[in-house]
Design an enzyme around this catalytic site. Structure first.
Site, PDB file in Angstrom:
ATOM      1  N   HIS A 132       0.793  -1.233   0.000  1.00 43.05           N
ATOM      2  CA  HIS A 132       0.000   0.000   0.000  1.00 43.05           C
ATOM      3  C   HIS A 132       0.826   1.285   0.000  1.00 43.05           C
ATOM      4  O   HIS A 132       0.279   2.368  -0.167  1.00 43.05           O
ATOM      5  CB  HIS A 132      -0.971   0.010   1.194  1.00 43.05           C
TER       6      HIS A 132
ATOM      7  N   ASP B 299      -9.943  -0.216   4.011  1.00 33.11           N
ATOM      8  CA  ASP B 299      -8.757  -0.832   4.628  1.00 33.11           C
ATOM      9  C   ASP B 299      -9.086  -1.181   6.079  1.00 33.11           C
ATOM     10  O   ASP B 299      -9.849  -0.466   6.734  1.00 33.11           O
ATOM     11  CB  ASP B 299      -7.615   0.201   4.580  1.00 33.11           C
TER      12      ASP B 299
ATOM     13  N   HIS C 172      -6.804  -0.886   8.154  1.00 30.13           N
ATOM     14  CA  HIS C 172      -5.839   0.021   8.767  1.00 30.13           C
ATOM     15  C   HIS C 172      -5.999   1.442   8.225  1.00 30.13           C
ATOM     16  O   HIS C 172      -6.486   1.637   7.118  1.00 30.13           O
ATOM     17  CB  HIS C 172      -4.416  -0.470   8.474  1.00 30.13           C
TER      18      HIS C 172
ATOM     19  N   ASP D 177      -3.276   3.530   7.815  1.00 32.69           N
ATOM     20  CA  ASP D 177      -2.091   3.831   6.980  1.00 32.69           C
ATOM     21  C   ASP D 177      -1.716   5.303   7.059  1.00 32.69           C
ATOM     22  O   ASP D 177      -1.281   5.889   6.062  1.00 32.69           O
ATOM     23  CB  ASP D 177      -2.335   3.425   5.523  1.00 32.69           C
TER      24      ASP D 177
ATOM     25  N   HIS E 270       4.259   1.147   4.140  1.00 33.33           N
ATOM     26  CA  HIS E 270       2.880   0.814   3.737  1.00 33.33           C
ATOM     27  C   HIS E 270       1.877   1.157   4.839  1.00 33.33           C
ATOM     28  O   HIS E 270       0.676   1.129   4.610  1.00 33.33           O
ATOM     29  CB  HIS E 270       2.756  -0.655   3.301  1.00 33.33           C
TER      30      HIS E 270
ATOM     31  N   ASP F  30      -7.435  -1.771  -0.073  1.00 36.22           N
ATOM     32  CA  ASP F  30      -6.500  -2.736   0.512  1.00 36.22           C
ATOM     33  C   ASP F  30      -7.291  -4.016   0.730  1.00 36.22           C
ATOM     34  O   ASP F  30      -8.295  -4.005   1.459  1.00 36.22           O
ATOM     35  CB  ASP F  30      -6.002  -2.165   1.848  1.00 36.22           C
TER      36      ASP F  30
ATOM     37  N   ASP G 235      -6.984  -6.358   2.530  1.00 37.56           N
ATOM     38  CA  ASP G 235      -7.154  -6.761   3.943  1.00 37.56           C
ATOM     39  C   ASP G 235      -8.352  -6.077   4.610  1.00 37.56           C
ATOM     40  O   ASP G 235      -8.643  -6.337   5.779  1.00 37.56           O
ATOM     41  CB  ASP G 235      -5.868  -6.592   4.768  1.00 37.56           C
TER      42      ASP G 235
ATOM     43  N   GLU H  37      -1.986  -5.237  -1.689  1.00 41.90           N
ATOM     44  CA  GLU H  37      -1.706  -6.124  -0.562  1.00 41.90           C
ATOM     45  C   GLU H  37      -2.125  -7.576  -0.766  1.00 41.90           C
ATOM     46  O   GLU H  37      -2.182  -8.329   0.201  1.00 41.90           O
ATOM     47  CB  GLU H  37      -2.243  -5.564   0.772  1.00 41.90           C
TER      48      GLU H  37
HETATM   49  N1  LIG Z   1      -0.246   0.337  11.723  1.00 44.21           N
HETATM   50  C1  LIG Z   1       0.786  -0.663  11.434  1.00 44.21           C
HETATM   51  C2  LIG Z   1       0.249  -1.678  10.401  1.00 44.21           C
HETATM   52  S1  LIG Z   1      -0.142  -0.856   8.933  1.00 44.21           S
HETATM   53  C3  LIG Z   1      -0.679  -2.075   7.799  1.00 44.21           C
HETATM   54  C4  LIG Z   1      -0.415  -1.486   6.429  1.00 44.21           C
HETATM   55  S2  LIG Z   1      -1.545  -2.023   5.257  1.00 44.21           S
HETATM   56  N2  LIG Z   1      -1.194  -1.342   3.920  1.00 44.21           N
HETATM   57  O1  LIG Z   1      -2.868  -1.561   5.592  1.00 44.21           O
HETATM   58  O2  LIG Z   1      -1.463  -3.457   5.131  1.00 44.21           O
HETATM   59  C5  LIG Z   1       2.035   0.062  10.895  1.00 44.21           C
HETATM   60  O3  LIG Z   1       2.022   1.246  10.761  1.00 44.21           O
HETATM   61  O4  LIG Z   1       2.993  -0.625  10.592  1.00 44.21           O
HETATM   62 MN   LIG Z   2      -3.380  -0.453   3.631  1.00 45.76          MN
HETATM   63 MN   LIG Z   3      -4.510  -2.823   5.588  1.00 50.34          MN
END
Ligand SMILES: N[C@@H](CSCCS(N)(=O)=O)C(=O)O
Ligand SMILES: [Mn+2]
Ligand SMILES: [Mn+2]
Length: 321
Positions: A101, A124, A126, A128, A141, A232, A234, A277
């Site tokens: 991502h 998503d 998340h 991000d 990402h 994403d 996920d 992803e």
């Molecule tokens: N918040 C965590 C996990 S972020 C997951 C990234 S994604 N692109 O949504 O899979 C971080 O900053 O690494």
């Molecule tokens: Mn993402």
């Molecule tokens: Mn994600």
């Protein structure tokens, strides 16, 4: 007639350095092998496949603070931004196949250059939206949104190979759907900036139809702008799309995901979509990989006119004996 058909330009971005798990670079070719181009053409789209970008190695790409592979990520996104601009200048809706991502940095920047004001729909698990100073992992990402929004400009340090990037989206023009794994720092940033979010709690409370109605009300509250959908995989529940790097329980059903893309399609404003992803090496079985890749394909077909009720040619007539 071409004026009412979806004209689609596909870019493959086989890139994985925004995170640590090998395999996500195989996403573009897996999605193609599942028949994306043929299926889009089969539903009446005019499709041009621009092929895969090739990303050279970044030598001595040592971490900077916590940031991992910053030079590779910066350069990859600079290339991607140029490729997206070309697809848009050719008059196509851009489909960017990832890859991780972090590629949304180049995809959204390149899109914003060619379509000045954008609405961004970020689907998503998340947010991000970590910055280089809040990230718990150093994986870029998990940070793309903070690099793109005007209001976070002062919180992003100068990073090698990112000098080409300028913030290009306003916080008010971003909507999130599917959130269920947000870091405390990210949560503060979302609240501080007043960004519109529909976490899985809102999806459960309102139902996906109301979520999409309120998403569009928010995006169209002032002027209607071209939409950049950054999806994403996920965001979907791991029971549907397990082959991904950061799966989180309690995600969107397949049906909710398709409803999102059907709804965005009917606005007529979709201008670019990221599908990121998908990581085959994170699938335990072939079936898990297939389920994940097929969901990605079906979501994209929903973006470009496929509707579950079916459809028929406008001039169709029932044959007579
Ligand atoms: N918040 C965590 C996990 S972020 C997951 C990234 S994604 N692109 O949504 O899979 C971080 O900053 O690494
Ligand atoms: Mn993402
Ligand atoms: Mn994600």
């Amino acid at each position: 007639d071409l004026h009412h058909q979806h004209c689609v330009g596909i870019i493959g971005a086989p890139f994985s350095k925004g995170q640590q798990k090998d395999g996500v670079q195989k996403g573009p070719d897996l999605i193609r092998a599942a028949g994306l181009v043929q299926k889009l053409k089969g539903q009446g789209c005019v499709v041009k496949d621009y092929g895969n970008l090739s990303f050279e190695e970044a030598p001595n790409d040592e971490p900077i603070g916590r940031l991992k592979s910053p030079r590779a990520v910066g350069r990859a996104n600079e290339l991607l931004a140029g490729a997206v601009q070309k697809v848009k200048s050719d008059g196509n809706t851009c489909v960017m196949l990832g890859g991780d991502h972090s590629l949304a940095i180049g995809s959204i920047f390149g899109h914003a250059i060619s379509r000045h004001e954008l609405s961004v729909l970020w689907v998503d698990a998340h947010a991000d939206i970590n910055t280089p100073l809040t990230t718990p992992t150093g994986n870029i990402h998990g940070q793309p949104v903070s690099y793109l929004i005007h209001e976070m400009h002062s919180k992003i340090p100068i990073i090698p190979n990112f000098s080409w990037l300028k913030p290009c989206v306003a916080a008010k023009d971003i909507v999130y759907i599917g959130l269920r794994d947000v870091d405390p720092e990210e949560h503060y940033i979302l609240k501080y900036l007043g960004i519109k979010t529909f976490s899985m709690t809102e999806v459960d409370r309102l139902g996906i139809a109301k979520v999409m109605e309120q998403t569009c009300d928010h995006m169209f509250s002032k002027v209607k702008k071209p939409i950049h959908l950054s999806f994403d995989i996920d965001a979907l529940d791991p029971s549907v799309s397990p082959a991904t790097g950061t799966p989180v329980a309690g995600g969107l059903t397949y049906r909710e995901g398709i409803y999102i893309t059907e709804h965005i399609c009917q606005t007529g404003l979709l201008s670019a979509v990221d599908m990121v992803e998908v990581n085959p090496k994170q699938g335990k079985t072939e079936d898990e990989i297939k389920s994940t890749v097929n969901a990605a394909v079906d979501l994209l077909l929903g973006c470009f006119g496929r509707v579950r009720e079916g459809s028929h040619e406008p001039d169709y007539k029932i044959p007579n004996p």
